[in-house]
Design a protein around this motif. Structure first.
Motif, PDB file in Angstrom:
ATOM      1  N   ALA A  62     101.974 -17.804 -12.648  1.00 52.48           N
ATOM      2  CA  ALA A  62     102.592 -18.241 -11.387  1.00 52.48           C
ATOM      3  C   ALA A  62     102.410 -17.169 -10.307  1.00 52.48           C
ATOM      4  N   LEU A  63     102.545 -15.902 -10.686  1.00 53.61           N
ATOM      5  CA  LEU A  63     102.329 -14.806  -9.744  1.00 53.61           C
ATOM      6  C   LEU A  63     100.870 -14.774  -9.294  1.00 53.61           C
ATOM      7  N   ALA A  64      99.941 -15.017 -10.207  1.00 52.44           N
ATOM      8  CA  ALA A  64      98.513 -15.002  -9.873  1.00 52.44           C
ATOM      9  C   ALA A  64      98.172 -16.095  -8.863  1.00 52.44           C
ATOM     10  N   ARG A  65      98.773 -17.272  -8.991  1.00 52.79           N
ATOM     11  CA  ARG A  65      98.542 -18.349  -8.007  1.00 52.79           C
ATOM     12  C   ARG A  65      98.986 -17.894  -6.618  1.00 52.79           C
ATOM     13  N   PHE A  66     100.109 -17.223  -6.548  1.00 56.55           N
ATOM     14  CA  PHE A  66     100.602 -16.694  -5.291  1.00 56.55           C
ATOM     15  C   PHE A  66      99.670 -15.601  -4.760  1.00 56.55           C
ATOM     16  N   ALA A  67      99.249 -14.695  -5.642  1.00 53.00           N
ATOM     17  CA  ALA A  67      98.396 -13.575  -5.239  1.00 53.00           C
ATOM     18  C   ALA A  67      97.073 -14.063  -4.658  1.00 53.00           C
ATOM     19  N   LEU A  68      96.537 -15.154  -5.156  1.00 49.01           N
ATOM     20  CA  LEU A  68      95.292 -15.704  -4.616  1.00 49.01           C
ATOM     21  C   LEU A  68      95.441 -16.042  -3.139  1.00 49.01           C
ATOM     22  N   LEU A  69      96.618 -16.453  -2.733  1.00 48.35           N
ATOM     23  CA  LEU A  69      96.870 -16.841  -1.344  1.00 48.35           C
ATOM     24  C   LEU A  69      97.311 -15.672  -0.466  1.00 48.35           C
ATOM     25  N   HIS A  70      97.906 -14.630  -1.063  1.00 47.87           N
ATOM     26  CA  HIS A  70      98.573 -13.608  -0.253  1.00 47.87           C
ATOM     27  C   HIS A  70      98.131 -12.167  -0.480  1.00 47.87           C
ATOM     28  N   SER A  71      97.185 -11.913  -1.380  1.00 45.85           N
ATOM     29  CA  SER A  71      96.766 -10.527  -1.576  1.00 45.85           C
ATOM     30  C   SER A  71      95.456 -10.271  -0.845  1.00 45.85           C
ATOM     31  N   ALA A  72      95.198  -9.009  -0.630  1.00 42.85           N
ATOM     32  CA  ALA A  72      93.991  -8.605   0.089  1.00 42.85           C
ATOM     33  C   ALA A  72      92.812  -8.521  -0.872  1.00 42.85           C
ATOM     34  N   GLY A  73      91.928  -9.484  -0.787  1.00 38.51           N
ATOM     35  CA  GLY A  73      90.714  -9.475  -1.592  1.00 38.51           C
ATOM     36  C   GLY A  73      90.967  -9.442  -3.083  1.00 38.51           C
ATOM     37  N   ASP A  74      90.217  -8.584  -3.770  1.00 41.56           N
ATOM     38  CA  ASP A  74      90.325  -8.480  -5.225  1.00 41.56           C
ATOM     39  C   ASP A  74      91.377  -7.471  -5.665  1.00 41.56           C
ATOM     40  N   ARG A  75      92.113  -6.929  -4.716  1.00 38.89           N
ATOM     41  CA  ARG A  75      93.119  -5.913  -5.027  1.00 38.89           C
ATOM     42  C   ARG A  75      94.280  -6.551  -5.799  1.00 38.89           C
TER      43      ARG A  75
END
Length: 140
Positions: A62-75
């Protein structure tokens, strides 16, 4: 292969189907460890509808789905693992504004919100308290 759901994710799914006890859902949220993204030295949150929502996730998927939308690139996205009870009993009151907990905001079935009301957050910060002048939702 799909990961098994956490107990909290199961309770949320029950409520979405119109079954299950809302009190059991709140209890499960309080007992569950949630993954809360961190940014700028604090916990990630969003404001909507006059409420600041601390965003927590039931598992790494669930966190990874969020990170795809809100994190900077591959970080990778940094996060803290916190008990739901700690979020609503300690973090929410420290924010000095109406605040609640939003769980799994990037999940296909939709998030589950735990608003700043009596029975979820401490009475002194609930927006629906009956005491005149008590709660942050009155007179602001």
């Amino acid at each position: 292969m799909e990961q098994p759901r956490t107990a909290l994710a199961e309770r949320i799914a029950e409520r979405r189907r119109g079954v299950g006890d809302p009190r059991a859902l709140v209890g499960e949220m309080r007992r569950s460890v949630l993954l809360v993204p961190t940014a700028g030295g604090g916990l990630w949150s969003a404001r909507s509808g006059g409420v600041r929502w601390v965003c927590g996730f039931t598992d790494e998927a669930a966190l990874a789905r969020f990170a795809l939308l809100h994190s900077a690139g591959d970080r990778p996205m940094d996060y803290a693992a916190l008990l739901g009870a700690r979020i609503v009993d300690e973090v929410v009151p420290s924010l000095d504004e109406p605040a609640g907990l939003a769980v799994d905001i990037a999940t296909e079935d939709g998030p589950m919100f735990f608003p700043p009301v009596v029975g979820i957050v401490p009475d002194g910060v609930a927006v629906d308290t009956d005491k005149a002048g008590e709660g942050r939702g009155h007179g602001r």
